[in-house]
Design a protein around this motif. Structure first.
Motif, PDB file in Angstrom:
ATOM      1  N   LYS A   1      36.622 -17.638 -18.612  1.00 42.29           N
ATOM      2  CA  LYS A   1      35.598 -18.631 -18.926  1.00 42.29           C
ATOM      3  C   LYS A   1      34.678 -18.826 -17.717  1.00 42.29           C
ATOM      4  O   LYS A   1      33.454 -18.879 -17.862  1.00 42.29           O
ATOM      5  CB  LYS A   1      36.241 -19.959 -19.334  1.00 42.29           C
TER       6      LYS A   1
ATOM      7  N   TRP B   1      30.529 -18.137 -17.427  1.00 47.24           N
ATOM      8  CA  TRP B   1      29.498 -19.063 -16.956  1.00 47.24           C
ATOM      9  C   TRP B   1      28.723 -18.481 -15.782  1.00 47.24           C
ATOM     10  O   TRP B   1      27.498 -18.640 -15.695  1.00 47.24           O
ATOM     11  CB  TRP B   1      30.109 -20.417 -16.598  1.00 47.24           C
TER      12      TRP B   1
ATOM     13  N   ASN C   1      28.686 -28.521 -19.444  1.00 47.83           N
ATOM     14  CA  ASN C   1      29.298 -27.214 -19.670  1.00 47.83           C
ATOM     15  C   ASN C   1      29.694 -26.962 -21.117  1.00 47.83           C
ATOM     16  O   ASN C   1      30.370 -25.999 -21.407  1.00 47.83           O
ATOM     17  CB  ASN C   1      30.502 -27.011 -18.742  1.00 47.83           C
ATOM     18  N   SER C   2      29.262 -27.824 -22.028  1.00 48.03           N
ATOM     19  CA  SER C   2      29.560 -27.566 -23.440  1.00 48.03           C
ATOM     20  C   SER C   2      28.278 -27.473 -24.265  1.00 48.03           C
ATOM     21  O   SER C   2      28.311 -27.573 -25.482  1.00 48.03           O
ATOM     22  CB  SER C   2      30.467 -28.659 -23.997  1.00 48.03           C
ATOM     23  N   ALA C   3      27.152 -27.273 -23.587  1.00 47.57           N
ATOM     24  CA  ALA C   3      25.867 -27.138 -24.283  1.00 47.57           C
ATOM     25  C   ALA C   3      24.893 -26.377 -23.391  1.00 47.57           C
ATOM     26  O   ALA C   3      25.045 -26.337 -22.171  1.00 47.57           O
ATOM     27  CB  ALA C   3      25.283 -28.513 -24.621  1.00 47.57           C
TER      28      ALA C   3
ATOM     29  N   GLY D   1      28.543 -22.217 -32.294  1.00 51.36           N
ATOM     30  CA  GLY D   1      28.191 -23.604 -32.038  1.00 51.36           C
ATOM     31  C   GLY D   1      27.194 -24.097 -33.071  1.00 51.36           C
ATOM     32  O   GLY D   1      27.010 -23.489 -34.124  1.00 51.36           O
TER      33      GLY D   1
ATOM     34  N   ASP E   1      25.143 -26.890 -29.073  1.00 49.77           N
ATOM     35  CA  ASP E   1      26.449 -27.465 -28.787  1.00 49.77           C
ATOM     36  C   ASP E   1      27.493 -26.377 -28.997  1.00 49.77           C
ATOM     37  O   ASP E   1      27.692 -25.892 -30.110  1.00 49.77           O
ATOM     38  CB  ASP E   1      26.731 -28.661 -29.703  1.00 49.77           C
ATOM     39  N   LEU E   2      28.145 -25.992 -27.918  1.00 45.95           N
ATOM     40  CA  LEU E   2      29.071 -24.866 -27.922  1.00 45.95           C
ATOM     41  C   LEU E   2      30.431 -25.280 -28.464  1.00 45.95           C
ATOM     42  O   LEU E   2      30.937 -26.350 -28.132  1.00 45.95           O
ATOM     43  CB  LEU E   2      29.221 -24.323 -26.509  1.00 45.95           C
ATOM     44  N   GLU E   3      30.996 -24.419 -29.296  1.00 44.66           N
ATOM     45  CA  GLU E   3      32.328 -24.687 -29.844  1.00 44.66           C
ATOM     46  C   GLU E   3      33.366 -23.768 -29.210  1.00 44.66           C
ATOM     47  O   GLU E   3      34.267 -24.223 -28.536  1.00 44.66           O
ATOM     48  CB  GLU E   3      32.295 -24.554 -31.362  1.00 44.66           C
ATOM     49  N   ASP E   4      33.231 -22.468 -29.445  1.00 46.24           N
ATOM     50  CA  ASP E   4      34.169 -21.527 -28.852  1.00 46.24           C
ATOM     51  C   ASP E   4      33.491 -20.186 -28.658  1.00 46.24           C
ATOM     52  O   ASP E   4      32.363 -19.981 -29.084  1.00 46.24           O
ATOM     53  CB  ASP E   4      35.443 -21.390 -29.677  1.00 46.24           C
TER      54      ASP E   4
ATOM     55  N   ALA F   1      37.850 -22.165 -25.841  1.00 46.83           N
ATOM     56  CA  ALA F   1      37.062 -23.324 -26.274  1.00 46.83           C
ATOM     57  C   ALA F   1      36.036 -23.603 -25.192  1.00 46.83           C
ATOM     58  O   ALA F   1      36.341 -23.533 -24.013  1.00 46.83           O
ATOM     59  CB  ALA F   1      37.959 -24.529 -26.485  1.00 46.83           C
ATOM     60  N   LEU F   2      34.825 -23.873 -25.603  1.00 47.55           N
ATOM     61  CA  LEU F   2      33.792 -24.195 -24.627  1.00 47.55           C
ATOM     62  C   LEU F   2      33.476 -25.660 -24.756  1.00 47.55           C
ATOM     63  O   LEU F   2      32.963 -26.349 -24.044  1.00 47.55           O
ATOM     64  CB  LEU F   2      32.538 -23.346 -24.851  1.00 47.55           C
TER      65      LEU F   2
END
Length: 154
Positions: A6, A10, A42-44, A78, A116-119, A153-154
């Motif tokens: 992960k 990034w 870090n999730s978008a 996402g 919006d990041l999911e995985d 998962a992000l």
């Protein structure tokens, strides 16, 4: 392993933030987009686009990413949504974006989308010395000798 892969994702995305994005369930081809990253989120990530772009309506989406040196690949799921926060627009605005919108930050065609990041499924391609030798010699590769793979998962 998933935290390492992960972090590698990034880092690679930060070095080359270009992804192919498409809406899930649509038959349209995916579109190259420049992801605007925010180190505090870090999730978008965000995309500046035009109101008439087929992604502007938002919805469930997928993005594909290939690192600049092809050492990492990812497929990210996402949801695209319009970002209404003027503070976010101000924070992400830059000269590269301004070049596309003659009306500046208030251009009527301008839309800021938040992804919006999911995985993600992430693959690394780092065969090492042994793997490179086996590839060059045409020998059978075993799982893990070419790199790593993880769903995260992000």
């Amino acid at each position: 392993m998933s935290d390492d892969i992960k972090q590698a994702f990034w880092k690679a995305l930060d070095a080359s933030p270009y992804v192919m994005v498409g809406l899930i369930g649509e038959r349209e081809h995916h579109i190259p987009m420049n992801a605007q990253l925010d180190k505090d989120a870090n999730s978008a990530w965000w995309f500046f686009t035009a109101a008439d772009n087929r992604l502007a309506a938002g919805g469930p989406a997928m993005a594909q990413f290939a690192a600049k040196g092809h050492e990492l690949f990812a497929c990210i799921s996402g949801t695209l949504r319009r970002e209404e926060s003027r503070d976010v627009l101000e924070k992400l605005w830059n000269n590269s974006v301004a070049a596309w919108y003659p009306g500046g930050k208030d251009d009527p065609k301008l839309v800021l989308l938040r992804f919006d990041l999911e995985d993600a499924e992430i693959w690394t391609a780092d065969p090492g010395i042994k793997g490179l030798f086996k590839l060059a010699a045409g020998m059978t590769m075993k799982e893990g000798e070419l790199g790593e793979h993880a769903t995260v998962a992000l």
